[in-house]
Design a protein around this motif. Structure first.
Motif, PDB file in Angstrom:
ATOM      1  N   SER A  23      13.825  19.923   9.659  1.00  0.00           N
ATOM      2  CA  SER A  23      12.464  19.495   9.351  1.00  0.00           C
ATOM      3  C   SER A  23      11.580  20.686   8.971  1.00  0.00           C
ATOM      4  CB  SER A  23      11.849  18.779  10.560  1.00  0.00           C
ATOM      5  OG  SER A  23      11.649  19.707  11.622  1.00  0.00           O
ATOM      6  N   HIS A  24      10.466  20.388   8.312  1.00  0.00           N
ATOM      7  CA  HIS A  24       9.481  21.422   7.969  1.00  0.00           C
ATOM      8  C   HIS A  24       8.908  22.047   9.242  1.00  0.00           C
ATOM      9  CE1 HIS A  24       6.204  23.491   5.917  1.00  0.00           C
ATOM     10  NE2 HIS A  24       5.381  22.966   6.812  1.00  0.00           N
ATOM     11  N   THR A  25       8.694  21.253  10.259  1.00  0.00           N
ATOM     12  CA  THR A  25       8.159  21.771  11.519  1.00  0.00           C
ATOM     13  C   THR A  25       9.070  22.845  12.079  1.00  0.00           C
ATOM     14  OG1 THR A  25       6.992  19.727  12.065  1.00  0.00           O
ATOM     15  CG2 THR A  25       7.572  21.161  13.900  1.00  0.00           C
ATOM     16  N   TRP A  26      10.367  22.580  12.101  1.00  0.00           N
ATOM     17  CA  TRP A  26      11.324  23.563  12.612  1.00  0.00           C
ATOM     18  C   TRP A  26      11.294  24.828  11.766  1.00  0.00           C
ATOM     19  CZ3 TRP A  26      14.102  24.946  16.629  1.00  0.00           C
ATOM     20  CH2 TRP A  26      15.176  25.824  16.461  1.00  0.00           C
ATOM     21  N   GLN A  27      11.308  24.686  10.452  1.00  0.00           N
ATOM     22  CA  GLN A  27      11.369  25.848   9.574  1.00  0.00           C
ATOM     23  C   GLN A  27      10.088  26.678   9.645  1.00  0.00           C
ATOM     24  OE1 GLN A  27      13.078  24.972   5.514  1.00  0.00           O
ATOM     25  NE2 GLN A  27      13.042  22.886   6.316  1.00  0.00           N
ATOM     26  N   HIS A  28       8.943  26.026   9.519  1.00  0.00           N
ATOM     27  CA  HIS A  28       7.689  26.750   9.354  1.00  0.00           C
ATOM     28  C   HIS A  28       7.070  27.176  10.680  1.00  0.00           C
ATOM     29  CE1 HIS A  28       4.218  28.013   6.998  1.00  0.00           C
ATOM     30  NE2 HIS A  28       3.447  27.473   7.923  1.00  0.00           N
ATOM     31  N   HIS A  29       7.123  26.301  11.677  1.00  0.00           N
ATOM     32  CA  HIS A  29       6.431  26.561  12.934  1.00  0.00           C
ATOM     33  C   HIS A  29       7.320  27.153  14.016  1.00  0.00           C
ATOM     34  CE1 HIS A  29       2.753  24.683  11.550  1.00  0.00           C
ATOM     35  NE2 HIS A  29       3.445  23.631  11.151  1.00  0.00           N
ATOM     36  N   VAL A  30       8.628  27.124  13.829  1.00  0.00           N
ATOM     37  CA  VAL A  30       9.540  27.661  14.846  1.00  0.00           C
ATOM     38  C   VAL A  30      10.303  28.864  14.292  1.00  0.00           C
ATOM     39  CG1 VAL A  30      11.411  27.145  16.443  1.00  0.00           C
ATOM     40  CG2 VAL A  30       9.729  25.373  15.907  1.00  0.00           C
ATOM     41  N   LEU A  31      11.154  28.636  13.290  1.00  0.00           N
ATOM     42  CA  LEU A  31      11.970  29.726  12.744  1.00  0.00           C
ATOM     43  C   LEU A  31      11.117  30.860  12.174  1.00  0.00           C
ATOM     44  CD1 LEU A  31      14.952  28.049  10.867  1.00  0.00           C
ATOM     45  CD2 LEU A  31      15.110  29.881  12.557  1.00  0.00           C
ATOM     46  N   ARG A  32      10.228  30.523  11.273  1.00  0.00           N
ATOM     47  CA  ARG A  32       9.406  31.542  10.616  1.00  0.00           C
ATOM     48  C   ARG A  32       8.612  32.343  11.634  1.00  0.00           C
ATOM     49  NH1 ARG A  32       4.190  31.957   9.266  1.00  0.00           N
ATOM     50  NH2 ARG A  32       3.836  29.887  10.157  1.00  0.00           N
ATOM     51  N   VAL A  33       8.003  31.659  12.586  1.00  0.00           N
ATOM     52  CA  VAL A  33       7.178  32.318  13.604  1.00  0.00           C
ATOM     53  C   VAL A  33       8.035  33.243  14.468  1.00  0.00           C
ATOM     54  CG1 VAL A  33       5.789  31.909  15.665  1.00  0.00           C
ATOM     55  CG2 VAL A  33       5.415  30.517  13.617  1.00  0.00           C
ATOM     56  N   ALA A  34       9.227  32.771  14.861  1.00  0.00           N
ATOM     57  CA  ALA A  34      10.099  33.583  15.711  1.00  0.00           C
ATOM     58  C   ALA A  34      10.572  34.837  14.989  1.00  0.00           C
ATOM     59  CB  ALA A  34      11.288  32.756  16.174  1.00  0.00           C
ATOM     60  N   ILE A  35      10.965  34.706  13.730  1.00  0.00           N
ATOM     61  CA  ILE A  35      11.461  35.859  12.979  1.00  0.00           C
ATOM     62  C   ILE A  35      10.354  36.888  12.779  1.00  0.00           C
ATOM     63  CG2 ILE A  35      12.310  36.583  10.707  1.00  0.00           C
ATOM     64  CD1 ILE A  35      13.969  33.966  10.695  1.00  0.00           C
TER      65      ILE A  35
END
Length: 244
Positions: A23-35
């Motif tokens: 999902s976009h939520t996973w990509q933008h708000h989780v993965l991107r933020v963590a990296i």
């Protein structure tokens, strides 16, 4: 599902969980933020043109962010789910990225000794039953001076009713933030307080997903006065091995 997983201890994700991981939520708000947060925890300059291994790459949604932030000369995705690897292959092609994909259990990595500069393990470790074996493997494949980028949800978050209802995890191996950090130290990884963060993001809140704070009804408790739901760490394998 009849998928033949590449780990005898694989805990199959729910249909909702599998959907959420693309999902976009996973990509933008989780993965991107963590990296981005992990990038900020480096004490030294980033390795130039590193070999980067994404251990537990899932459906490949991390690839574009890892490529952008770390500019690896080789980007390797590894997962124990053949279906996820197929989706990773499709994602890499969509992004125009040259990715090497490996089907392997994290506890028995099909990767040569001391061949990796950066190992990215994001929201994977709490899915692993053989955590100590996996961490030993991470240490083995990293070059001396190589980095483990470790980002995890803790037991305080995983063991909540909403997460247990929506997702599947091996509950008997869940740990606190400090227990995860102690595992890294025991394996021989080195890091200081400046290399660790405790994000307190809305999606990791164990009760209300941060809604009361968003509405101004309460302030978030400071570090040291709350049970951490996330821990991020940039840990380094020493140049002279001190691992047991």
């Amino acid at each position: 599902m009849s998928t033949q997983y590449l780990s005898k201890n694989y805990v199959e994700e729910t249909k909702f969980g599998f959907w959420f991981l693309r999902s976009h939520t996973w990509q933008h708000h989780v993965l991107r933020v963590a990296i981005n947060d992990l990038r900020s925890l480096f004490s030294e300059p980033l390795p130039v043109a590193p070999v980067l291994l994404d251990a537990g790459c899932g459906q490949g949604k991390s690839f574009q962010y890892l490529q952008h932030v770390f500019a690896p000369q080789r980007l390797i995705g590894l997962d124990a789910d053949p279906h996820s690897l197929e989706l990773s292959k499709t994602e890499a092609a969509r992004q125009g990225l040259a990715i090497e994909l490996i089907g392997s259990d994290c506890a028995t990595l099909e990767v040569p000794d001391e061949s990796v500069d950066i190992l990215f393990c994001h929201q994977t470790f709490h899915h692993l039953v053989e955590q100590h074996r996996a961490l030993k493997e991470f240490y083995r494949v990293l070059k001396p001076g190589g980095y483990l980028l470790f980002a995890e949800s803790t037991e305080a978050y995983i063991d909540t009713w909403v997460i247990r209802w929506l997702f599947r995890h091996p509950m008997h191996v869940q740990k606190s933030a400090e227990e995860y950090l102690e595992m890294l130290r025991e394996q021989g990884f080195e890091f200081g307080p400046q290399n660790v963060s405790y994000p307190y993001l809305w999606w990791s809140r164990s009760s209300d997903f941060g809604l009361l704070e968003r509405w101004g009804l309460r302030n978030p408790p400071p570090v040291g006065q709350r049970e951490e739901t996330l821990v991020n760490c940039v840990a380094r394998k020493p140049f002279v091995s001190a691992a047991p």
